[in-house]
Design a protein around this motif. Sequence first.
Motif, PDB file in Angstrom:
ATOM      1  N   THR A   6      20.309 -21.568  29.315  1.00  0.00           N
ATOM      2  CA  THR A   6      20.089 -21.373  30.746  1.00  0.00           C
ATOM      3  C   THR A   6      20.204 -19.904  31.127  1.00  0.00           C
ATOM      4  O   THR A   6      19.369 -19.354  31.862  1.00  0.00           O
ATOM      5  N   ARG A   7      21.233 -19.250  30.616  1.00  0.00           N
ATOM      6  CA  ARG A   7      21.458 -17.845  30.967  1.00  0.00           C
ATOM      7  C   ARG A   7      20.333 -16.955  30.449  1.00  0.00           C
ATOM      8  O   ARG A   7      19.883 -16.030  31.139  1.00  0.00           O
ATOM      9  N   THR A   8      19.851 -17.229  29.244  1.00  0.00           N
ATOM     10  CA  THR A   8      18.778 -16.427  28.664  1.00  0.00           C
ATOM     11  C   THR A   8      17.511 -16.517  29.500  1.00  0.00           C
ATOM     12  O   THR A   8      16.857 -15.498  29.783  1.00  0.00           O
ATOM     13  N   LEU A   9      17.161 -17.732  29.933  1.00  0.00           N
ATOM     14  CA  LEU A   9      15.952 -17.896  30.744  1.00  0.00           C
ATOM     15  C   LEU A   9      16.127 -17.219  32.104  1.00  0.00           C
ATOM     16  O   LEU A   9      15.191 -16.601  32.626  1.00  0.00           O
ATOM     17  N   ALA A  10      17.333 -17.316  32.677  1.00  0.00           N
ATOM     18  CA  ALA A  10      17.600 -16.652  33.954  1.00  0.00           C
ATOM     19  C   ALA A  10      17.489 -15.136  33.806  1.00  0.00           C
ATOM     20  O   ALA A  10      16.925 -14.448  34.664  1.00  0.00           O
ATOM     21  N   LEU A  11      18.010 -14.622  32.697  1.00  0.00           N
ATOM     22  CA  LEU A  11      17.980 -13.182  32.434  1.00  0.00           C
ATOM     23  C   LEU A  11      16.548 -12.684  32.318  1.00  0.00           C
ATOM     24  O   LEU A  11      16.175 -11.665  32.910  1.00  0.00           O
ATOM     25  N   VAL A  12      15.742 -13.396  31.554  1.00  0.00           N
ATOM     26  CA  VAL A  12      14.337 -13.006  31.391  1.00  0.00           C
ATOM     27  C   VAL A  12      13.608 -13.068  32.731  1.00  0.00           C
ATOM     28  O   VAL A  12      12.786 -12.197  33.059  1.00  0.00           O
ATOM     29  N   THR A  13      13.931 -14.061  33.555  1.00  0.00           N
ATOM     30  CA  THR A  13      13.241 -14.247  34.833  1.00  0.00           C
ATOM     31  C   THR A  13      13.526 -13.109  35.807  1.00  0.00           C
ATOM     32  O   THR A  13      12.607 -12.594  36.462  1.00  0.00           O
ATOM     33  N   VAL A  14      14.803 -12.700  35.926  1.00  0.00           N
ATOM     34  CA  VAL A  14      15.120 -11.655  36.903  1.00  0.00           C
ATOM     35  C   VAL A  14      14.673 -10.272  36.425  1.00  0.00           C
ATOM     36  O   VAL A  14      14.560  -9.343  37.227  1.00  0.00           O
ATOM     37  N   ARG A  15      14.398 -10.130  35.137  1.00  0.00           N
ATOM     38  CA  ARG A  15      13.984  -8.834  34.612  1.00  0.00           C
ATOM     39  C   ARG A  15      12.519  -8.504  34.931  1.00  0.00           C
ATOM     40  O   ARG A  15      12.052  -7.404  34.609  1.00  0.00           O
ATOM     41  N   LYS A  16      11.812  -9.396  35.547  1.00  0.00           N
ATOM     42  CA  LYS A  16      10.392  -9.164  35.836  1.00  0.00           C
ATOM     43  C   LYS A  16      10.188  -7.825  36.538  1.00  0.00           C
ATOM     44  O   LYS A  16      10.786  -7.555  37.581  1.00  0.00           O
ATOM     45  N   GLY A  17       9.348  -6.968  35.938  1.00  0.00           N
ATOM     46  CA  GLY A  17       9.054  -5.674  36.520  1.00  0.00           C
ATOM     47  C   GLY A  17       9.937  -4.549  36.020  1.00  0.00           C
ATOM     48  O   GLY A  17       9.619  -3.376  36.207  1.00  0.00           O
ATOM     49  N   LEU A  18      11.065  -4.890  35.395  1.00  0.00           N
ATOM     50  CA  LEU A  18      11.951  -3.863  34.844  1.00  0.00           C
ATOM     51  C   LEU A  18      11.421  -3.403  33.489  1.00  0.00           C
ATOM     52  O   LEU A  18      10.613  -4.103  32.860  1.00  0.00           O
TER      53      LEU A  18
ATOM     54  N   LEU B 241      15.535  -2.714  42.380  1.00  0.00           N
ATOM     55  CA  LEU B 241      16.968  -2.500  42.520  1.00  0.00           C
ATOM     56  C   LEU B 241      17.722  -3.826  42.497  1.00  0.00           C
ATOM     57  O   LEU B 241      18.713  -3.988  41.780  1.00  0.00           O
ATOM     58  N   LYS B 242      17.249  -4.793  43.261  1.00  0.00           N
ATOM     59  CA  LYS B 242      17.903  -6.105  43.289  1.00  0.00           C
ATOM     60  C   LYS B 242      17.788  -6.790  41.930  1.00  0.00           C
ATOM     61  O   LYS B 242      18.737  -7.424  41.447  1.00  0.00           O
ATOM     62  N   ARG B 243      16.640  -6.661  41.301  1.00  0.00           N
ATOM     63  CA  ARG B 243      16.452  -7.280  39.985  1.00  0.00           C
ATOM     64  C   ARG B 243      17.350  -6.617  38.933  1.00  0.00           C
ATOM     65  O   ARG B 243      17.901  -7.298  38.064  1.00  0.00           O
ATOM     66  N   ALA B 244      17.489  -5.295  39.018  1.00  0.00           N
ATOM     67  CA  ALA B 244      18.331  -4.588  38.048  1.00  0.00           C
ATOM     68  C   ALA B 244      19.783  -5.022  38.179  1.00  0.00           C
ATOM     69  O   ALA B 244      20.492  -5.208  37.177  1.00  0.00           O
ATOM     70  N   LEU B 245      20.249  -5.203  39.411  1.00  0.00           N
ATOM     71  CA  LEU B 245      21.628  -5.628  39.616  1.00  0.00           C
ATOM     72  C   LEU B 245      21.831  -7.066  39.155  1.00  0.00           C
ATOM     73  O   LEU B 245      22.823  -7.397  38.504  1.00  0.00           O
ATOM     74  N   ALA B 246      20.861  -7.941  39.460  1.00  0.00           N
ATOM     75  CA  ALA B 246      20.947  -9.333  39.007  1.00  0.00           C
ATOM     76  C   ALA B 246      20.961  -9.397  37.485  1.00  0.00           C
ATOM     77  O   ALA B 246      21.717 -10.155  36.877  1.00  0.00           O
ATOM     78  N   ASN B 247      20.145  -8.581  36.859  1.00  0.00           N
ATOM     79  CA  ASN B 247      20.105  -8.504  35.408  1.00  0.00           C
ATOM     80  C   ASN B 247      21.466  -8.066  34.852  1.00  0.00           C
ATOM     81  O   ASN B 247      21.953  -8.619  33.853  1.00  0.00           O
ATOM     82  N   PHE B 248      22.099  -7.114  35.510  1.00  0.00           N
ATOM     83  CA  PHE B 248      23.394  -6.598  35.054  1.00  0.00           C
ATOM     84  C   PHE B 248      24.443  -7.705  35.032  1.00  0.00           C
ATOM     85  O   PHE B 248      25.198  -7.837  34.066  1.00  0.00           O
ATOM     86  N   ILE B 249      24.521  -8.525  36.080  1.00  0.00           N
ATOM     87  CA  ILE B 249      25.592  -9.513  36.152  1.00  0.00           C
ATOM     88  C   ILE B 249      25.278 -10.799  35.380  1.00  0.00           C
ATOM     89  O   ILE B 249      26.166 -11.629  35.185  1.00  0.00           O
ATOM     90  N   LEU B 250      24.034 -10.942  34.932  1.00  0.00           N
ATOM     91  CA  LEU B 250      23.700 -12.106  34.106  1.00  0.00           C
ATOM     92  C   LEU B 250      23.904 -11.836  32.616  1.00  0.00           C
ATOM     93  O   LEU B 250      23.882 -12.774  31.816  1.00  0.00           O
TER      94      LEU B 250
END
Length: 355
Positions: free
Chosen positions: A334-346, A305-314
């Motif tokens: 920078t944003r692309t790497l952050a996006l890929v990182t928070v998507r882990k498990g989604l 849930l937290k990762r999905a929300l972080a992914n949404f705002i990135l």
Amino acid sequence: MKKSVRVMAALAIATSAALALTACDPPMPPDVAAQIAEQTYTCVNGDVTISSPAELADPISQWQLAVPQACVSPLPAMTLTPVTTDAADLLVSATPPTTCKPFATVPLAVESANIVFNLSVTSTLNLTPKTAAAILNGEIRTWSDSRIAKENVGTELPDEPIILNPKANREAFGSLNGWLTRLGAPLTASKIAKSDQAKVSDYAALAEGEVAIVPGSYALFLGLYSASLSFGEDSDKQPILANADTGGVSSAATQWVPKASQSGVTVSLDPGLAPIVPAGFDTAATPYQAIYPVNLYLCGEDTLLKRALANFILRLDSQGSLGASNFNQLSEATRTLALVTVRKGLPTPTAPATN
């Protein structure tokens, strides 16, 4: 707007449905996955709380409205709730957290360290790195000093004392000092105290002749004037100025080198890296390199849930909300790497079928 939501919802459904289909596929390259993720999002049932600086209130409000509009039935209902306590699921801050124990940390926006001033005779001030350091170190004490006058031809500066604000945000001071040090003008003798408690209100009423080091978001929020760093003239005899504005800060942000680890994404600035020219422009602005990240901390238990929300705002369309705020957007790298990182498990983004 409703049509856009339906289209994005369909893409989100496709992403969720594709999970079972892609489980045995070879891993998708991160940059390709991120590009596809721009067109999709994942909704997970539940509410996520977020705490952020007051200067980010407008983007947070936009994200709060956008999330439930995107996660419409038959998708799981996901919502975002702003809170004023640090005990939140997501924390937005340029300062390392004290209560949040993050399982992932990624950059969310770009902050700058500005030299602000209050002079009734001018709204612009150009300073070489050495002159800027001499002012902040207390070596230059009056506005009529010949070094300042030489760098601001045409502006009659008053024969009045320079007043140094005694407090500076720790991250802002460190960022500015790091840049000036690279330029051979460190703030070694400065009497300005580095503080974790510096607030916007500390700079709301600068006296005539006062100078302060503040985060760029504070300067914009309060409408303060920021000095530019001067680097001589170009071949056409035009001044080379690094301005603490969107152009200069965004240009420097493309010199960040992002690095992923188990705990998230960090950035370091490579001053020798050529800044990326923005689309529609012939050249990049002179980089204003006194910058540092505003981070998104994913706190507590690691949940989808937290990762999905972080992914949404990135995602880029959510990042666009920062354009109306007091912060700058991340560079694409920078944003692309952050996006890929928070998507882990989604669910893994799936490339659209081609005919």
